[in-house]
Design a protein around this motif. Structure first.
Motif, PDB file in Angstrom:
ATOM      1  N   VAL A 109       0.900  -1.196   0.069  1.00  0.00           N
ATOM      2  CA  VAL A 109       0.167   0.175  -0.139  1.00  0.00           C
ATOM      3  C   VAL A 109       0.779   1.346  -0.102  1.00  0.00           C
ATOM      4  O   VAL A 109       2.014   1.180   0.709  1.00  0.00           O
ATOM      5  N   HIS A 110       0.126   2.543  -0.504  1.00  0.00           N
ATOM      6  CA  HIS A 110       1.126   3.214  -0.429  1.00  0.00           C
ATOM      7  C   HIS A 110       0.603   4.232  -0.495  1.00  0.00           C
ATOM      8  O   HIS A 110      -0.828   4.149  -1.684  1.00  0.00           O
ATOM      9  N   ASP A 111       0.742   5.745  -0.563  1.00  0.00           N
ATOM     10  CA  ASP A 111       0.554   7.295  -0.907  1.00  0.00           C
ATOM     11  C   ASP A 111      -0.081   7.472  -1.756  1.00  0.00           C
ATOM     12  O   ASP A 111       1.073   7.379  -2.633  1.00  0.00           O
ATOM     13  N   PRO A 112      -0.545   8.804  -2.484  1.00  0.00           N
ATOM     14  CA  PRO A 112      -1.439   9.358  -4.193  1.00  0.00           C
ATOM     15  C   PRO A 112       0.091  10.335  -4.149  1.00  0.00           C
ATOM     16  O   PRO A 112       0.245  10.611  -5.784  1.00  0.00           O
ATOM     17  N   ARG A 113       1.143  10.897  -3.252  1.00  0.00           N
ATOM     18  CA  ARG A 113       1.520  11.939  -3.123  1.00  0.00           C
ATOM     19  C   ARG A 113       2.590  12.139  -4.755  1.00  0.00           C
ATOM     20  O   ARG A 113       3.069  12.282  -5.393  1.00  0.00           O
ATOM     21  N   VAL A 114       3.626  10.745  -4.648  1.00  0.00           N
ATOM     22  CA  VAL A 114       4.906  10.614  -5.125  1.00  0.00           C
ATOM     23  C   VAL A 114       4.896   8.709  -5.391  1.00  0.00           C
ATOM     24  O   VAL A 114       5.338   8.116  -4.501  1.00  0.00           O
ATOM     25  N   ILE A 115       4.979   8.065  -6.542  1.00  0.00           N
ATOM     26  CA  ILE A 115       4.071   6.779  -6.363  1.00  0.00           C
ATOM     27  C   ILE A 115       4.906   6.229  -7.246  1.00  0.00           C
ATOM     28  O   ILE A 115       4.959   5.093  -7.274  1.00  0.00           O
ATOM     29  N   GLN A 147      -2.946   2.030  -3.768  1.00  0.00           N
ATOM     30  CA  GLN A 147      -3.327   3.143  -3.291  1.00  0.00           C
ATOM     31  C   GLN A 147      -4.335   3.411  -2.416  1.00  0.00           C
ATOM     32  O   GLN A 147      -5.400   2.927  -2.827  1.00  0.00           O
ATOM     33  N   SER A 148      -3.659   4.007  -1.421  1.00  0.00           N
ATOM     34  CA  SER A 148      -4.763   4.571  -0.078  1.00  0.00           C
ATOM     35  C   SER A 148      -4.305   6.138  -0.782  1.00  0.00           C
ATOM     36  O   SER A 148      -3.692   6.778  -0.683  1.00  0.00           O
ATOM     37  N   LYS A 149      -6.111   7.118   0.532  1.00  0.00           N
ATOM     38  CA  LYS A 149      -5.444   8.182   1.003  1.00  0.00           C
ATOM     39  C   LYS A 149      -4.306   8.129   2.320  1.00  0.00           C
ATOM     40  O   LYS A 149      -4.081   7.490   2.383  1.00  0.00           O
ATOM     41  N   CYS A 150      -3.830  10.114   1.359  1.00  0.00           N
ATOM     42  CA  CYS A 150      -3.072  10.003   2.885  1.00  0.00           C
ATOM     43  C   CYS A 150      -3.895   9.719   4.436  1.00  0.00           C
ATOM     44  O   CYS A 150      -4.774   9.566   4.385  1.00  0.00           O
ATOM     45  N   HIS A 179      -2.939   7.908   8.514  1.00  0.00           N
ATOM     46  CA  HIS A 179      -2.220   6.497   8.941  1.00  0.00           C
ATOM     47  C   HIS A 179      -4.267   6.105   8.936  1.00  0.00           C
ATOM     48  O   HIS A 179      -4.003   4.092   9.190  1.00  0.00           O
ATOM     49  N   SER A 180      -5.098   6.423   9.392  1.00  0.00           N
ATOM     50  CA  SER A 180      -6.241   5.578   9.806  1.00  0.00           C
ATOM     51  C   SER A 180      -6.818   5.155   8.946  1.00  0.00           C
ATOM     52  O   SER A 180      -7.168   4.086   8.121  1.00  0.00           O
ATOM     53  N   PHE A 181      -6.568   5.477   6.835  1.00  0.00           N
ATOM     54  CA  PHE A 181      -6.909   5.250   5.659  1.00  0.00           C
ATOM     55  C   PHE A 181      -6.039   3.972   5.719  1.00  0.00           C
ATOM     56  O   PHE A 181      -6.511   3.213   5.176  1.00  0.00           O
ATOM     57  N   ILE A 182      -4.174   3.983   5.366  1.00  0.00           N
ATOM     58  CA  ILE A 182      -3.315   3.334   5.175  1.00  0.00           C
ATOM     59  C   ILE A 182      -4.093   1.537   6.363  1.00  0.00           C
ATOM     60  O   ILE A 182      -4.352   1.243   5.315  1.00  0.00           O
ATOM     61  N   LYS A 183      -4.164   1.907   7.736  1.00  0.00           N
ATOM     62  CA  LYS A 183      -4.230   1.024   7.938  1.00  0.00           C
ATOM     63  C   LYS A 183      -5.152   0.063   8.063  1.00  0.00           C
ATOM     64  O   LYS A 183      -5.289  -1.673   8.039  1.00  0.00           O
ATOM     65  N   GLN A 184      -6.863   0.873   7.821  1.00  0.00           N
ATOM     66  CA  GLN A 184      -7.798   0.281   6.731  1.00  0.00           C
ATOM     67  C   GLN A 184      -7.504  -0.832   5.681  1.00  0.00           C
ATOM     68  O   GLN A 184      -8.083  -1.570   5.301  1.00  0.00           O
ATOM     69  N   GLU A 194      -8.298  10.904  -8.101  1.00  0.00           N
ATOM     70  CA  GLU A 194      -8.554  11.825  -6.919  1.00  0.00           C
ATOM     71  C   GLU A 194      -9.001  11.046  -5.770  1.00  0.00           C
ATOM     72  O   GLU A 194      -9.568  11.454  -4.727  1.00  0.00           O
ATOM     73  N   THR A 195      -7.932  10.678  -5.579  1.00  0.00           N
ATOM     74  CA  THR A 195      -7.720   9.000  -4.464  1.00  0.00           C
ATOM     75  C   THR A 195      -7.379  10.585  -3.366  1.00  0.00           C
ATOM     76  O   THR A 195      -8.176  10.529  -2.119  1.00  0.00           O
ATOM     77  N   ASP A 196      -7.101  11.088  -3.372  1.00  0.00           N
ATOM     78  CA  ASP A 196      -6.067  11.961  -2.129  1.00  0.00           C
ATOM     79  C   ASP A 196      -5.588  13.474  -3.010  1.00  0.00           C
ATOM     80  O   ASP A 196      -4.722  13.805  -3.529  1.00  0.00           O
TER      81      ASP A 196
END
Length: 455
Positions: free
Chosen positions: A283-289, A305-308, A310-315, A405-407
């Protein structure tokens, strides 16, 4: 009581005195116990001068609600996460301000299973009850149990992440920032030594000291990085590691003192896992991929890909059973660590990766940086974030090959892409740009977007 300003979406942070004090901490303890229906709660604290008293006030609130308080004492946030699951507790609270200014403190809280607590599943109710003070009658039986020995089991869990047989002689400098990291790191280093790891550790700013004589421990800030970089060079270390105040984030430096940007750390840790367990989800965030997506694809994994945050990544990790999740902000999450973040596990994995490759961290990193140069996160203070994003979208979206538009707003143009998102906590826009092998293109597009945003 007036509305409590210290409650944020997923944790508690407030200015000492008016926003967070002993009375408020007591109320939070009472409310946490009642909303969570808790009978056993883990409690830890960082090294800040006010943390012990605030933790004591939380404990009083929990005890009056009949809770057994499992006291870790001075510890890191990730030790609270671990102990909550390991001790089969109903929740956990770590009193910590992490890297916030000296006149702040706060709390990070989890429910049973070390799962995060958001507004929808408890935080809003805890806030409302703490404000109203409409607590159920106090009950007998609440008490404090010393749970500091849990650190032994925590260290054993961490040792399961590293193959000691793969380690080679190496000199690593560690900077605890006078935060909570020192004693916990010592326990890990002792376990490594007993297992035969040929790693020499050099400690700087190591002893916990809540006055922070070397400054607030936040290695993400440019002005704080020379403390570690200069020490790495002076000691001739092959790598440097620095933690923030509650050590749930760690930062890396190469043997020349060069700071390793967070997006490349995610890529390297993804490689560390997939080299051992091909085909796993990352899992990674959408900023630099792109650097992360490339190595995941190369090693047969699946990038998600996940929203930035901790709560989103953990879920997402819990939903997909991903082995690892990472954010460029230096939060790293691990399936086999309750899908929680840790600042110590990345250290172990990075040391092992460098040993396995037999090359310097600088050399390993140089390939990623050359292939996918990035701007790093650039922040802009604006009064109307939505209006600026809309203006950028109107100008760039028609020319984009892909949008996401994930985040925030992510637009890709083949050879380069950007992510522009509004901060959740400040009047800031956060911009990240990356390109395929063209650092000059990154600089060109940064100047172009900067001009538009500042206009």
């Amino acid at each position: 009581m007036p509305p409590l300003k210290c409650f944020k979406a997923y944790d508690i942070r407030g200015r000492l005195g008016d926003e967070l004090n002993a009375d408020i901490a007591y109320r939070i303890g009472r409310a946490f116990a009642q909303v969570m229906g808790a009978k056993r709660v883990v409690l830890g604290r960082d090294v800040r001068p006010t943390s012990e008293a605030l933790a004591g006030a939380v404990a009083r609130g929990l005890i009056e609600a009949g809770v057994e308080v499992l006291d870790l004492g001075l510890s890191g946030t990730e030790e609270t996460y671990f102990a909550t699951t390991h001790l089969n507790a109903d929740g956990g609270i770590c009193v910590t301000a992490s890297h916030n200014p000296m006149d702040y403190n706060g709390m990070k809280m989890v429910k049973r299973g070390s799962a995060p607590i958001g507004n929808a599943d408890g935080m809003a109710a805890i806030k409302a009850l703490a404000e109203s003070g409409d607590f159920a009658p106090a009950v007998a039986g609440g008490h404090v149990t010393d749970a500091s020995r849990t650190r032994t089991a925590y260290v054993e869990r961490l040792m399961g992440f590293v193959d000691v047989a793969a380690l080679k002689p190496m000199k690593v400098l560690v900077n605890g920032g006078h935060g909570a990291a020192g004693p916990t790191f010592d326990a890990i280093a002792d376990a490594l030594s007993k297992a035969g790891a040929p790693i020499e550790f050099v400690r700087v700013y190591h002893d916990p000291d809540g006055s922070f004589p070397a400054g607030i421990p936040n290695p993400l800030l440019d002005e704080n990085q020379p403390l570690t970089a200069n020490a790495v060079i002076a000691e001739g270390a092959e790598m440097g590691v620095a933690w923030d105040g509650d050590f749930d984030r760690c930062f890396f430096f190469d043997h020349e003192g060069g700071f390793v940007p967070g997006e490349y750390v995610v890529s390297l840790l993804a490689e560390a896992f997939l080299a051992k367990e091909p085909g796993q989800k990352i899992v990674h965030d959408p900023r630099v991929i792109w650097a992360t997506q490339e190595i995941v694809a190369e090693l047969g994994g699946q990038a998600i890909q996940s929203k930035c945050g901790h709560s989103f990544i953990k879920q997402v990790m819990r939903d997909t059973s991903a082995v690892y999740g990472g954010e460029m902000s230096a939060h790293h999450y691990f399936r086999d660590f309750m899908a929680c973040d840790s600042g110590m596990i990345p250290m172990l994995l990075m040391i092992e990766l460098v040993c396995r490759k037999g090359r310097s961290l600088k050399d390993i990193l140089s390939e990623r940086r050359a292939a996918y140069p990035s701007s790093g996160e650039v922040n802009f203070r604006v009064t109307d974030q939505a209006a600026v994003i809309a203006a950028i979208e109107a100008d760039y979206a028609p020319k984009a090959q892909a949008r996401d538009e994930t985040d925030g707003l992510s637009l890709s143009f083949g050879e380069w892409r950007f992510n522009l998102r509004a901060s959740n906590t400040e009047p800031l826009l956060r911009l990240n740009i990356e390109a395929r092998g063209k650092p000059d293109l990154v600089a060109e597009k940064l100047a172009e977007l900067r001009k538009l945003i500042e206009a």
